[in-house]
Design a protein around this motif. Structure first.
Motif, PDB file in Angstrom:
ATOM      1  N   LYS A   1       0.745  -1.075  -0.013  1.00 30.61           N
ATOM      2  CA  LYS A   1      -0.067  -0.151   0.087  1.00 30.61           C
ATOM      3  C   LYS A   1       0.796   1.254  -0.240  1.00 30.61           C
ATOM      4  N   GLU A   2       2.038   1.217   0.710  1.00 31.64           N
ATOM      5  CA  GLU A   2       2.989   2.341   0.709  1.00 31.64           C
ATOM      6  C   GLU A   2       3.375   2.615  -0.585  1.00 31.64           C
ATOM      7  N   LEU A   3       3.617   1.763  -1.605  1.00 30.93           N
ATOM      8  CA  LEU A   3       3.994   2.138  -2.919  1.00 30.93           C
ATOM      9  C   LEU A   3       3.083   2.857  -3.574  1.00 30.93           C
ATOM     10  N   TRP A   4       1.660   2.584  -3.375  1.00 30.76           N
ATOM     11  CA  TRP A   4       0.762   3.299  -4.089  1.00 30.76           C
ATOM     12  C   TRP A   4       0.516   4.832  -3.565  1.00 30.76           C
ATOM     13  N   ASN A   5       0.846   4.991  -2.315  1.00 29.83           N
ATOM     14  CA  ASN A   5       0.876   6.334  -1.531  1.00 29.83           C
ATOM     15  C   ASN A   5       1.840   7.034  -1.964  1.00 29.83           C
TER      16      ASN A   5
ATOM     17  N   LEU B   1     -15.551   9.332 -13.997  1.00 32.14           N
ATOM     18  CA  LEU B   1     -16.756   9.094 -12.858  1.00 32.14           C
ATOM     19  C   LEU B   1     -17.722   8.165 -13.002  1.00 32.14           C
ATOM     20  N   GLN B   2     -18.197   8.168 -14.319  1.00 31.17           N
ATOM     21  CA  GLN B   2     -19.562   7.551 -14.931  1.00 31.17           C
ATOM     22  C   GLN B   2     -19.108   5.986 -14.702  1.00 31.17           C
ATOM     23  N   PHE B   3     -18.038   5.280 -15.108  1.00 29.06           N
ATOM     24  CA  PHE B   3     -17.707   4.079 -15.145  1.00 29.06           C
ATOM     25  C   PHE B   3     -16.995   3.601 -13.357  1.00 29.06           C
ATOM     26  N   SER B   4     -16.788   4.272 -12.621  1.00 30.62           N
ATOM     27  CA  SER B   4     -15.878   4.122 -11.392  1.00 30.62           C
ATOM     28  C   SER B   4     -17.223   3.280 -10.550  1.00 30.62           C
ATOM     29  N   ALA B   5     -18.377   3.250 -10.623  1.00 32.18           N
ATOM     30  CA  ALA B   5     -19.249   2.542 -10.087  1.00 32.18           C
ATOM     31  C   ALA B   5     -19.229   0.945 -10.229  1.00 32.18           C
ATOM     32  N   SER B   6     -18.670   0.669 -11.405  1.00 32.13           N
ATOM     33  CA  SER B   6     -18.868  -0.623 -11.978  1.00 32.13           C
ATOM     34  C   SER B   6     -17.648  -1.570 -10.958  1.00 32.13           C
ATOM     35  N   ASP B   7     -17.971  -2.841 -11.210  1.00 31.38           N
ATOM     36  CA  ASP B   7     -16.872  -3.491 -10.446  1.00 31.38           C
ATOM     37  C   ASP B   7     -15.676  -3.577 -11.103  1.00 31.38           C
ATOM     38  N   ASP B   8     -15.730  -3.413 -12.504  1.00 29.66           N
ATOM     39  CA  ASP B   8     -14.344  -3.339 -13.291  1.00 29.66           C
ATOM     40  C   ASP B   8     -13.995  -2.050 -13.264  1.00 29.66           C
ATOM     41  N   ASN B   9     -13.851  -1.085 -12.385  1.00 27.01           N
ATOM     42  CA  ASN B   9     -13.453   0.148 -12.490  1.00 27.01           C
ATOM     43  C   ASN B   9     -11.909   0.193 -12.261  1.00 27.01           C
ATOM     44  N   PHE B  10     -11.316   1.390 -12.758  1.00 28.50           N
ATOM     45  CA  PHE B  10      -9.717   1.461 -12.623  1.00 28.50           C
ATOM     46  C   PHE B  10      -8.944   1.218 -11.467  1.00 28.50           C
ATOM     47  N   VAL B  11      -9.670   1.162 -10.357  1.00 31.94           N
ATOM     48  CA  VAL B  11      -8.958   0.960  -8.895  1.00 31.94           C
ATOM     49  C   VAL B  11      -8.913  -0.500  -8.723  1.00 31.94           C
TER      50      VAL B  11
ATOM     51  N   GLU C   1     -14.872   1.882   0.572  1.00 30.42           N
ATOM     52  CA  GLU C   1     -13.428   2.168   0.396  1.00 30.42           C
ATOM     53  C   GLU C   1     -13.248   2.146  -1.030  1.00 30.42           C
ATOM     54  N   THR C   2     -13.814   1.732  -2.156  1.00 25.07           N
ATOM     55  CA  THR C   2     -13.683   1.906  -3.585  1.00 25.07           C
ATOM     56  C   THR C   2     -13.860   3.066  -3.785  1.00 25.07           C
ATOM     57  N   TRP C   3     -14.725   4.038  -3.348  1.00 22.78           N
ATOM     58  CA  TRP C   3     -14.818   5.260  -3.682  1.00 22.78           C
ATOM     59  C   TRP C   3     -14.126   6.300  -3.207  1.00 22.78           C
ATOM     60  N   GLY C   4     -13.379   5.869  -2.085  1.00 22.99           N
ATOM     61  CA  GLY C   4     -12.375   6.551  -1.554  1.00 22.99           C
ATOM     62  C   GLY C   4     -11.082   6.482  -2.212  1.00 22.99           C
ATOM     63  N   GLU C   5     -10.903   5.387  -2.854  1.00 23.86           N
ATOM     64  CA  GLU C   5      -9.761   5.025  -3.801  1.00 23.86           C
ATOM     65  C   GLU C   5      -9.919   5.813  -5.253  1.00 23.86           C
ATOM     66  N   VAL C   6     -11.170   5.737  -5.561  1.00 20.63           N
ATOM     67  CA  VAL C   6     -11.407   6.385  -6.785  1.00 20.63           C
ATOM     68  C   VAL C   6     -11.048   7.939  -6.672  1.00 20.63           C
ATOM     69  N   PHE C   7     -11.859   8.622  -5.709  1.00 21.32           N
ATOM     70  CA  PHE C   7     -11.636  10.091  -5.440  1.00 21.32           C
ATOM     71  C   PHE C   7     -10.292  10.171  -5.151  1.00 21.32           C
TER      72      PHE C   7
ATOM     73  N   VAL D   1     -20.095  11.263  -1.833  1.00 20.50           N
ATOM     74  CA  VAL D   1     -19.298  12.413  -1.965  1.00 20.50           C
ATOM     75  C   VAL D   1     -18.403  12.484  -0.636  1.00 20.50           C
ATOM     76  N   LYS D   2     -18.800  12.062   0.426  1.00 20.85           N
ATOM     77  CA  LYS D   2     -18.097  11.990   1.605  1.00 20.85           C
ATOM     78  C   LYS D   2     -16.573  11.196   1.368  1.00 20.85           C
ATOM     79  N   SER D   3     -16.607  10.475   0.373  1.00 18.97           N
ATOM     80  CA  SER D   3     -15.317   9.768   0.047  1.00 18.97           C
ATOM     81  C   SER D   3     -14.066  10.677  -0.648  1.00 18.97           C
ATOM     82  N   VAL D   4     -14.467  12.079  -0.988  1.00 19.93           N
ATOM     83  CA  VAL D   4     -13.401  12.998  -1.703  1.00 19.93           C
ATOM     84  C   VAL D   4     -12.640  13.113  -0.424  1.00 19.93           C
TER      85      VAL D   4
END
Length: 1612
Positions: free
Chosen positions: A170-174, A289-299, A312-318, A356-359
Motif C-alpha cells: 500500500k505504501e507504494l501506491w501512496n 466518474l461514470q464507470f467508477s461505480a462498476s466492479d471493473d473500475n480502474f482501482v 473504500e472503493t469510492w475513497g480510492e477512486v476519488f 461524496v464524503k469519500s472525496v
C-alpha cells in the motif's frame, strides 16, 4: 611489482571506478556461466568455480548496495548506475544462490533482496526530494527487469517464501500518488512511469479513450447550445481520438481503458496549452466518474483481488481523481486552472449521494481551498458591490453537500480544520470570502445531517428525549474550539477595509455559529470574546447583524429551550459584576496593563448585556448592585486596593457603552427620517426611542445616589498628588528597568503605581458621572462634584517644582487625570459650571480689574506644565507623554468660550475670557512645538490652533477676546511652514490629522483675506501651502480628495479668491489615480475623530453627487465641476452690492478657468496630440479637460466668445477618439445655442467645406443637427433653413461612417420638424417637399437604415446637450458602471461598431462564396478523361510558367554605336544589307532561345521527377515567418507542394526576405481554411496518407516515424 604497492594502489580507487569494475566482473562471469553451462559431472567433481564465484561476489555486492543506498547522493548514484543493474540481471536468471560464508551456507534469494531494497526505498522517500528521485530510480530499475506480467523460468523459491510483489504494498501506491503531485516535473514523470509499469502498461503506448471505436455512419452530431470555443474543443477531441459522444458507447469501460483515460488527462495537464486540456478533460473526467461505480473500475487493478466495500472503493477512486484536480488547480496556465475549477464545481454531486464524503478531506482542505484563494477564479468578484463569484457559490454548494453526509465527530473535525485554515494561510479578499462561504455552507450541511438523525418513534411522533439528548450533547467542548477559530476569521476580515465586504464575511461566520454552536453550550467568557470580535457597526442599534446575533443569543430558533437558555445567559450577565470585582489576586498591586485588561473585559460584558436585555425591569438587579456597592466604596478601599478601581472601571464601561448606544440611536434616527422620505423605512430597524430614554434615566438615579460617596473616595485617593513633594525615589520594577521599546511605562514603584492609578480612576469617574448626570437631568445641582474637579484643576496647575523622578511622575499622573476630567466637564458647560470655575480660579489667579480671567488661568497652566517639561529628572519618553496631555488639556480649556457661546452665556461686568496678548501667547506656544509633534499630539494641537484662530475672527466671538487686533501676517507664515513640516513628517496619511490640518491652516477667517493668497505678485502663505499640499497630494489620493472637499467649499464661499488658484484648479481637473482608498470609508465609520474632523471641513456644494465618488479618483474633478456649476448660478443673482461683487468674481473666475483649459487643449504638448492610444494617460487627460470645459460652457460671454470659438474649431479639426469628440460636440452645441448668430457666421461655411476631414465633418454634422433640434422656437426654423441644405449632400458621401452618421441625424431632423403628408389630401405638394418626404420615407423604411438606428438604442432621443453639460449629466446620468472616466459610448462609436459588424458579415459571406467555388474545383469527377484533361492542362500551365520564367532569365544587352545612333536619327529606313545582317543575328538568337527552353524544360522535368510525394498543408498557419520557413524546408526536402490559405502571401516582402526564392522552386497551392477537409479527402482518394504534426502527449517523434510512400502532412 611489489605486493604492498599493489595494495596501496588499489586503496586509491574512487568509488565510481570500483563499482564499475565490480559490475563488469560480475557481468562477465554471468555471461561466461550462461555461455558454457556446467554439467552435472563437472559439478560432482568440483572442477567449476564460476557458480561459487558469482554467488560470493553477488552476496558481497548486495550487502554493499544496501549500505551505499543510505549514504550520500554520489554513493547512491554509483549504486543505481553500476551495481543494481547487474545484480537484477543476475536475479533474472536465478532466483536464489547458495553462498558459503565462514563455513556456513546461506541462501541469497531475490525475494529477500527485493524486500531489502523496498525497505531502503521507504527510508529514502521520507528524507527529501533528491532521495525521493533516487528511490523512484531504484523502483524503475527493478520494474524494468521484473515486470509484474513476466514469469521467470526458474520460479522456484528456495527459501520457501512467497514471491515478493511490490505492487501489493500500500505504501507504494501512496508514494506514487505523492509523486504525481510533486512540484518537480522530473519526480512527476518518474512516478508516472512507475505507475504505468506497475499497471503492466508500456510508457510509450498511445492512450486513447476507452470508448468504442465503432464509426457512426454519416456526420457526427454536434451538441446543441455550445459556444464556438466549446465546439472547437469538441472537434479537437475527435481529432485526438478522445471523447466520442457518450451515446455511442455500447458497453462500459474496463479498468485498463479507464487507466488510459487517466494517463491521457494527466499527460495533458503537463502541457501549457489550453486547447490540449480543454479537448480531453470534459469528456474523459465524465467517463471516469461514470464507470467508477462498476466492479471493473480502474482501482480494481490496484486491489489485486482484495475485497473492498463500496466506501473504500469510492475513497480510492476519488483519491486518484484528486490527483488530476490538484494538478489542474496548480497549472501554470490560468485558463487551464479556471477550466479545471469549473469542471470540478460543475459535477452534479447530488447524484453521488453519500459517496461524496469519500472525496479526500486532505484534498478539500489543501488544493481546493488554495485554488479558491487564486484570484483568477474570481473575475466577477466585487463588481457592482457584489462580493461573491460563481466559483465561491459553487464551492459552497459542494461543501454543503459534502458535510451533510459526515457523521457528528467527522463533521466537527472537518469544520475545525476548515476554519483553522485562516490561521495557517494568508487569504486574499476573494479567498477569505470563499472560506467564509464554505464555512457557512458546511455548517448548513451539518445541520441538515442533525435533522436527518432525528428518529421517529413507532407511533409516528418525534422521539423528544432522543432529540433533546442530541442537542445537549452537541458541541459542548467543540463549540468552544469553533468559536475561537471563528474569531480569527473575523479578525482576518478587518484587514480589508471595505465595510460591505466585511459585513458579508461576518454574516457568513455568524450564520455558521448560530447553526453549529448553541450559545448555552459554550463558556460565558468565550461567548463574550466572540461577540466583541464582531464589528460594532453591525451589532449596535441599526446594525445589519444585530437581530441575527440577538436571535442566536436568545435561542429564538429553538423554541423548547428558549426560556431556559435566555435565563441562563441573563444569570451569567447578572453575576459578572460580582465575579469581576471580588475576583481574588495573588498580588495587591496593579499597573496600567491590568487596568487595560479590566477595561476590555467590562466592555465585552456591557456590549453583550445591551444585546440581551429586552425590557427595563431586567436592569433592576444590576442597578441595585451598583447602588449597594457604590455606597461602601470607601470602606472597601481599606480591604483591597483593586476592588474600588474595578468597580469604577465597571461604572465607566457601562457609561461608555450607553453613550455609544445613544449616538447610534441618534444616527439611526436621521437615517430613518431619510428612509421614510424615500419610502424605504421597512428595511431599517426602528428603535423604540421611548424605551432607550427610559434606560438612560434608570442609570442616572443610582449614579446620582453614589456620586457623593465617589467624591469622598476621590478626595482620599487624590491625596497622593498633594503629597508629591514628600515622595522619595524607590527601586523601579524589573519590568520597567529592563524594558526596551514599546509604550512608555510609569517610572514608579509598584505601590506608588497602584496609588496613582487609583487616583486617576477616581477623578475620571467623578467627572464622567457628573457630566452624564448633568446631560440626562437638566438643572440638577452637582456642586460637590464640579467643585472637586475644578479644585483638582487648580491644585494641579499650582503644584511646586519637582525634586525627584518620582515626584515628576506623580505630577504627570495628575495631568493625566486632569485631561479626561476637563474634557467631560467642558462638554456639559452651564452657568453653574462657569460660576464654580471662576470661584475656584480666584485662589489661583487673583482677579484684576479689566483683565480676562480665563486667559490668566490658561497662561498659568502653560507656565506650570512647561516648567514641568524642563525638569531634568523626567525621561524623554515620559516628557512626550506629558506633552500629549498638555495639548489635550489646552484644547478643553479653549473650548470653554465656544460652549459658553452656544449655551448663550453672557459675561457679566464686561469681562472677557481672553486678552489679545494671551491668545497670541497660546498660538506661539503651539507653533513652537508643532514641527516636532508626536503622533498622539497632532490632533489636539491642530484643534487648538483652529480654536485660537476662531478667537481672532470678528463677529461671532467678539465678546470673548478683548482688544483683538487680528492675527499677525508673520504668524501665519510660521503656521503654514510648521504645519507643512508636520504633514510631511507623518508616515501615515490618516483621515483625522489631514482633515484637522486643512480646517486649521485653511481657516475660513484667513481664507477670505486676499493678502493671504497673493502679496506683491508673490504667493501668500495660504497659496504657498495649497501649492505644496496639492503637489504632495498627487501621490496621496486621500490627501487630494480631502483637499478638494475643503477647498471647493472655501472657493464657493469666497469666489474672489478663485482667480489666485487657476493653476491648482487645473491640477485638480486633470488629476487621476488608479488607487482605490477603501479604508477611507472604514475610518469614517469606525473612527470618531475622523468623522468629527471631516464634518468640520467646508461643506461641498453638492454632497449628494460627490459622495458617490468619495472612494474613486473622480472625486477631485467632480468637486471642481460642482463648484463651477454652482458658481454659474451666482450669475443669476441680483441683490446687494456684496452679491454683485461675488457675481462678478464668479463670472471672471469661470472665464479665466475656461480660457486656461482651452489654451491647454489647443497648445499643450500632450493635450493637443492627435495620435495617442486608447485608454492611455493622454486619452484620460483629454477627457478630463473636455468634461470640465463642458461644465464651463455657461461662462462663455460676448467678450470671449470669439476666442472660445477659435479654439473650438481648432480642436474639432484635429483627430481625436470618439470618446473625446463627444464632449467637444456637446460644448459646441451649447455655444451655438447660446449665440445663435454664430450659426450663420461660422457653422454654415464650415459645413460647406467638403474637403474637410471626414471625422471633423461628422462632428459638425452632429452639432448642426442638434442645434436644429434643440434650438428655441424663435430660431429653430431659421437654423433649419441655414443648416439643412449643406448637410444633405453628405448623404452621398463615399465615406461610410460619415454617410451613415448623416443618415441617422437627417432622419432625426426630418421626423421632428417635417410633419407627415396626408396622401388623401388633394392639395398640391411642391417638388422639394415631395423630395423630402420620399427621403424621410427611404430613411425610415430602408432595412440598413433601420438596423443602424436600432443599434443606437434611442441614444438621440435621450440626448440633451444642456443636461450633458452639467456635472450630473457628465458623471452620472448616462453611466451604469463607472468603467473609464464615466465616459458613455458616443453616437459615432456606435455607428462605427455597426459598420464594422456589417463589413465583417460581408467579408464572411464573400469568404464562404470563395470556399464554395474552391470546393467545387476540388470535388472533380475522378473519371480518366477528366483526370487526363486536368493533367494536360497542368502540363500546359507548367510549360507556360516555365517559358515565362525562361524569358525572364534570358538577357541580352544591346548597345548602339555612335554612327548607328546617327543613322537611326537621320532615317528610319535601313539598307538591305544591314537588314539582312540583323535578321540573321535574330535567327541565331532564336535558335539559342529554343535550345535554352529545351534544356530548362528537361531540367524542370528532372526536378519534378526527383520530388518526394509529400505535400505540406499549412493552411492553418497565419504567421508569415512560419510560412516562409516552411517554404524553405519544403524546398530542401523536395516536397511536391506547399498548401497555404492565401497564395498572395508569396508577394509579401517579409515572406520573400525569409524564403529566399524558395517559393519559385516549390509548387504553392492555395487551399483556404474552410477547404482543407475537401482537399485532404481528395488527396486521400489519390492514395496519400494523412498525417498531423502536433505536440500532443501521444505524438510519435518525426525521426522515429516511418513515412508512407505518399504523404500529406497537416500543420496546426
Amino acid at each position: 611489482m611489489d605486493k604492498d604497492y599493489m595494495l596501496a594502489l588499489s586503496g586509491s580507487f574512487p568509488l565510481p571506478l570500483s563499482c564499475h569494475v565490480l559490475s563488469i566482473i560480475l557481468d562477465a562471469a554471468l555471461r561466461t556461466f550462461q555461455a558454457a553451462p556446467v554439467t552435472d559431472s563437472v559439478l560432482e567433481n568440483g572442477c567449476c568455480y564460476a557458480p561459487k564465484f558469482i554467488a560470493n561476489l553477488l552476496w558481497n555486492l548486495c550487502n554493499v548496495t544496501e549500505r551505499l543506498l543510505l549514504q550520500c547522493s554520489e554513493n547512491r548514484s554509483c549504486t543505481v548506475g553500476f551495481l543494481l543493474p547487474v545484480i537484477f540481471k543476475a536475479f533474472v536468471s536465478h532466483s536464489s544462490f547458495k553462498v558459503s560464508v565462514h563455513g556456513q551456507t546461506h541462501i541469497l534469494s531475490r525475494n529477500r533482496f527485493f524486500m531489502r531494497m523496498w525497505r531502503c526505498c521507504g527510508r529514502l522517500f521520507s528524507l527529501g526530494s533528491l532521495e525521493r528521485r533516487d528511490a523512484y530510480s531504484i523502483l524503475s530499475l527493478y520494474l524494468s527487469y521484473f515486470s509484474c506480467t513476466e514469469t521467470s523460468e526458474n520460479s522456484d523459491i528456495s527459501d520457501g517464501a512467497e514471491e515478493f510483489d511490490v505492487s501489493s504494498e500500500k505504501e507504494l501506491w501512496n508514494e506514487i500518488k505523492a509523486g504525481l503531485v510533486d512540484e518537480e516535473g522530473l519526480v512527476r514523470k518518474q512516478s508516472l512511469r512507475i505507475l504505468k509499469t506497475v499497471l503492466c502498461m508500456s510508457s510509450g503506448s498511445q492512450c486513447h479513450s476507452g470508448i468504442s471505436e465503432k464509426k457512426s455512419q454519416g456526420k457526427h452530431s454536434v451538441p446543441h447550445g455550445v459556444t464556438k470555443r466549446e465546439l472547437w474543443a469538441y472537434n479537437e477531441a475527435k481529432s485526438l481520438g478522445v471523447g466520442k459522444v457518450c451515446s455511442l458507447v455500447d458497453s462500459g469501460l474496463n479498468s485498463q481503458q479507464q487507466w488510459e483515460a487517466f494517463f491521457l488527462l494527466f499527460e495533458m495537464l503537463e502541457e501549457y496549452g489550453t486547447h490540449l486540456v480543454e479537448a480531453a478533460w470534459n469528456h474523459q473526467i465524465t467517463l471516469l466518474l461514470q464507470f467508477s461505480a462498476s466492479d471493473d473500475n480502474f482501482v480494481s487493478a490496484i486491489s489485486r483481488g482484495v475485497h473492498q466495500n463500496q466506501s473504500e472503493t469510492w475513497g480510492e477512486v476519488f483519491s486518484w481523481l484528486s490527483i488530476l484536480w490538484k494538478r489542474g488547480f496548480c497549472h501554470d496556465n490560468p485558463q487551464v486552472r479556471c477550466m479545471i475549477m469549473q469542471s470540478f464545481l460543475g459535477i452534479e454531486w447530488t447524484k453521488y449521494g453519500s459517496r461524496v464524503k469519500s472525496v479526500p478531506e486532505i484534498f478539500i482542505l489543501g488544493p481546493l481551498m488554495e485554488a479558491l484563494n487564486d484570484p483568477v477564479h474570481h473575475n466577477d468578484f466585487g463588481v457592482k458591490g457584489v462580493y461573491s463569484s460563481k466559483t465561491i457559490e459553487g464551492a459552497g454548494q459542494f461543501l454543503h453537500h459534502y458535510s451533510s453526509y459526515l457523521d457528528s465527530r467527522e463533521r466537527i473535525v472537518f469544520l475545525s480544520s476548515l476554519v483553522s485554515l485562516a490561521k495557517r494561510k494568508s487569504f486574499s479578499r476573494a479567498g477569505l470570502m470563499g472560506l467564509a462561504e464554505c464555512i457557512a455552507a458546511s455548517a448548513l450541511g451539518a445541520c441538515k445531517y442533525i435533522d436527518n438523525e432525528v428518529k421517529f418513534s413507532k407511533d409516528g411522533f418525534v422521539d423528544k428525549v432522543q432529540q433533546e439528548n442530541s442537542l445537549q450533547n452537541f458541541l459542548h467542548d467543540d463549540g468552544t474550539e469553533l468559536l475561537d477559530v471563528f474569531r480569527y476569521v473575523l479578525e482576518s476580515s478587518k484587514q480589508h477595509f471595505n465595510p460591505n465586504y466585511r459585513f458579508r464575511v461576518c454574516e457568513k461566520v455568524v450564520d455558521a455559529a448560530a447553526l453549529l454552536v448553541p450559545a448555552s453550550d459554550v463558556p460565558f467568557e468565550t461567548l463574550l470574546h466572540f461577540i466583541s470580535t464582531l464589528p460594532r457597526e453591525f451589532t449596535d442599534y441599526g446594525g445589519s447583524l444585530r437581530v441575527r446575533v440577538q436571535d442566536w443569543l436568545l435561542q429564538n430558533h429553538c423554541t423548547p429551550h428558549c426560556g431556559g437558555t435566555w435565563m441562563q445567559l441573563l444569570d451569567s450577565l447578572y453575576g459578572f459584576p460580582k465575579r469581576f470585582i471580588t475576583h481574588n489576586y495573588l498580588v495587591e498591586n496593579f499597573n496600567d496593563e491590568d487596568l487595560d485588561a479590566w477595561d476590555l473585559e467590562v466592555r465585552r460584558w456591557a456590549r453583550v448585556l445591551f444585546l440581551v436585555i429586552k425590557e427595563e425591569h431586567q436592569l433592576v438587579p444590576l442597578l441595585m448592585f451598583i447602588q449597594n456597592h457604590g455606597t461602601n466604596i470607601c470602606k472597601q478601599k481599606n480591604n483591597s486596593e483593586w476592588i474600588p478601581v474595578k468597580f469604577l472601571t465597571l461604572i465607566l464601561g457601562l457609561i461608555q457603552e450607553i453613550q455609544v448606544m445613544q449616538s447610534r440611536v441618534a444616527k439611526l434616527g436621521v437615517r430613518i427620517q431619510i428612509k421614510s422620505e424615500m419610502g424605504l423605512l421597512e428595511t431599517e430597524e426602528r428603535p423604540n426611542n421611548v424605551e432607550v430614554s427610559i434606560v438612560y434615566k434608570m442609570f442616572t438615579d443610582p449614579l446620582l445616589f453614589i456620586l457623593e460617596e465617589l467624591v469622598s473616595f476621590a478626595n482620599l485617593s487624590c491625596s497622593i498628588f498633594l503629597s508629591s513633594s514628600e515622595i522619595d525615589d524607590k527601586v523601579l520594577p524589573s519590568s520597567v528597568r529592563g524594558k526596551l521599546g514599546g509604550p512608555s511605562q510609569r517610572r514608579l514603584s509598584n505601590s506608588l503605581t497602584t496609588a496613582v492609578l487609583q487616583a486617576i480612576m477616581s477623578v475620571k469617574a467623578v467627572a464622567c458621572i457628573s457630566a452624564w448626570c448633568a446631560q440626562m437631568r437638566f438643572g440638577i445641582l452637582l456642586n460637590s462634584a464640579f467643585t472637586f474637579v475644578w479644585k483638582f484643576f487648580c491644585n494641579t496647575i499650582a503644584s511646586l517644582t519637582c525634586n525627584s523622578e518620582s515626584e515628576a511622575e506623580v505630577c504627570l499622573a495628575a495631568y493625566e487625570a486632569l485631561a479626561p476630567a476637563l474634557k467631560a466637564l467642558v462638554s456639559t458647560f452651564s452657568p453653574q459650571t462657569l460660576d464654580l470655575f471662576r470661584e475656584n480660579c480666584k485662589s489661583l489667579v487673583p482677579a484684576v480689574e479689566g483683565e480676562p480671567w480665563l486667559g490668566s488661568v490658561v497662561l498659568s497652566f502653560l507656565q506650570n506644565i512647561n516648567d514641568l517639561l524642563t525638569v531634568r529628572f523626567m525621561a524623554r519618553t515620559r516628557r512626550a507623554v506629558l506633552l500629549n496631555w498638555k495639548w489635550v488639556c489646552l484644547e478643553s480649556l479653549l473650548l470653554i468660550p465656544y460652549y459658553a457661546f452656544e449655551s448663550k452665556l453672557h459675561v457679566e461686568d464686561g469681562r472677557f475670557f481672553f486678552s489679545d496678548a494671551a491668545v497670541r501667547h497660546i498660538v506661539t506656544d503651539i507653533l513652537e512645538s508643532l514641527e516636532n509633534a508626536g503622533e498622539g499630539s497632532v490632533l489636539p494641537m491642530l484643534r487648538s490652533i483652529r480654536l485660537a484662530l476662531e478667537l481672532f475672527t470678528p463677529g461671532r466671538l467678539s465678546a470673548v477676546v478683548s482688544h483683538c487686533s487680528g492675527i499677525d501676517f508673520q504668524m501665519i507664515w510660521h503656521l503654514v511652514r510648521s504645519s507643512w513640516i508636520l504633514h510631511v513628517s507623518c508616515n501615515k496619511r490618516r483621515v483625522a490629522p489631514i482633515a484637522a490640518l486643512l480646517s486649521s491652516v485653511l481657516h475660513p477667517s484667513l481664507f477670505s483675506d486676499g493678502d493671504m493668497h497673493e502679496t506683491d505678485n508673490e504667493p501668500g502663505p495660504l497659496k504657498w501651502f495649497v501649492e505644496k499640499l496639492l503637489e504632495e497630494g498627487t501621490k496621496s489620493p486621500r490627501t487630494i480628495r480631502l483637499a478638494a472637499l475643503h477647498l471647493t467649499g472655501l472657493w464657493l464661499s469666497n469666489p474672489r479668491t478663485i482667480k489666485y488658484y487657476i493653476k491648482e484648479l487645473k491640477l485638480l481637473t486633470l488629476y487621476g489615480s488608479v488607487a482605490f482608498d477603501e479604508d477611507f470609508e472604514a475610518e469614517l465609520t469606525e473612527n470618531h475623530d475622523a468623522r468629527t474632523e471631516v464634518t468640520l471641513l467646508a461643506k461641498n456644494p453638492d454632497p449628494e453627487l460627490t459622495e458617490l465618488f468619495i472612494n474613486t479618483e473622480l472625486y477631485a474633478r467632480v468637486s471642481v465641476a460642482v463648484l463651477f456649476y454652482k458658481l454659474a448660478d451666482l450669475t443669476n443673482m441680483v441683490g446687494s452690492s456684496s452679491g454683485n461683487k461675488d457675481y462678478q468674481a464668479a463670472l471672471e473666475s469661470g472665464k479665466l478657468f475656461l480660457l486656461e483649459l482651452l489654451d491647454s487643449v489647443v497648445n499643450d504638448k500632450d493635450l493637443a496630440k492627435e495620435l495617442y492610444k486608447k485608454y492611455s494617460a493622454i486619452h484620460r487627460r483629454k477627457i478630463r479637460a473636455w468634461q470640465m470645459i463642458c461644465v464651463l460652457s455657461q461662462f462663455v460671454d460676448d467678450d470671449i466668445v470669439g476666442e472660445v470659438a477659435h479654439c473650438l474649431h481648432i480642436a474639432l479639426y484635429r483627430n481625436n477618439l470618439p470618446s473625446v469628440r463627444q464632449y467637444l460636440e456637446t460644448f459646441a452645441i451649447n455655444i451655438y445655442l447660446k449665440f445663435p448668430s454664430l450659426v450663420a457666421e461660422q457653422l454654415v461655411p464650415t459645413l460647406r467645406d467638403y474637403d474637410m476631414r471626414p471625422q471633423a465633418l461628422s462632428s459638425y454634422v452632429f452639432v448642426a443637427a442638434n442645434v436644429i433640434i434643440h434650438a428655441s422656437k424663435e430660431t429653430q426654423f431659421r437654423h433649419l433653413d441655414e443648416l439643412l441644405p449643406p448637410i444633405l449632400p453628405l448623404l452621398t458621401s463615399h465615406h461610410h461612417s460619415l454617410r451613415g452618421f448623416t443618415q441617422v441625424l437627417v432622419h432625426q431632423v426630418l421626423c421632428k420638424l417635417f410633419p407627415p403628408v396626408d396622401p388623401r389630401s388633394s392639395e398640391f405638394i411642391p417638388l422639394e417637399k415631395r423630395c423630402f418626404e420620399d427621403l424621410k420615407l427611404y430613411l425610415a423604411k430602408n432595412s440598413d437604415c433601420m438596423r443602424l438606428r436600432a443599434s443606437m438604442e434611442g441614444y438621440l432621443d435621450a440626448y440633451n446637450p444642456k443636461n450633458s453639460a452639467t456635472p450630473a449629466g457628465i458623471f452620472v446620468s448616462r453611466v451604469e458602471e463607472i468603467e473609464f472616466e464615466c465616459v458613455p459610448t458616443s453616437l459615432m462609436e456606435q455607428v462605427l461598431n455597426f459598420l464594422n459588424d456589417v463589413r465583417e458579415d460581408l467579408r464572411c459571406s464573400m469568404a464562404k462564396d470563395i470556399v464554395t467555388i474552391k470546393n467545387e474545383s476540388l470535388n472533380i469527377s475522378e473519371d480518366p478523361e477528366s483526370i487526363e484533361k486536368l493533367s494536360t492542362a497542368c502540363k500546359e500551365r507548367l510549360f507556360t510558367e516555365l517559358s515565362k520564367d525562361a524569358h525572364l532569365d534570358f538577357q541580352k544587352k544591346i548597345t548602339f554605336s555612335n554612327h548607328e545612333k546617327q543613322d537611326m536619327n537621320s532615317s528610319s529606313l535601313l539598307g538591305k544589307e544591314e537588314v539582312y545582317k540583323q535578321l540573321l543575328e535574330m535567327e541565331k538568337e532564336d535558335g539559342l532561345l529554343d535550345q535554352l527552353l529545351k534544356s530548362r524544360s528537361m531540367a524542370m522535368e528532372r526536378i519534378r521527377g526527383n520530388r518526394q510525394h509529400i505535400i505540406l498543408v499549412a493552411s492553418l498557419l497565419d504567421r508569415i515567418p512560419n510560412l516562409a520557413g516552411l517554404a524553405r524546408t519544403s524546398e530542401v526536402f523536395k516536397a511536391s507542394g506547399l498548401a497555404v490559405a492565401d497564395a498572395k502571401i508569396v508577394h509579401d516582402k517579409q515572406f520573400q526576405l525569409i524564403s529566399v526564392t524558395a517559393e519559385k522552386w516549390v509548387p504553392i497551392i492555395e487551399v483556404p481554411v474552410n477547404s482543407v477537409k475537401q482537399f485532404l479527402e481528395k488527396k486521400k482518394r489519390e492514395g496519400y496518407s494523412i498525417l498531423g504534426l502536433e505536440q500532443t502527449a501521444n505524438s510519435v517523434p518525426l525521426d522515429q516515424y516511418i513515412y508512407p510512400k505518399k504523404t500529406d502532412i497537416r500543420w496546426s
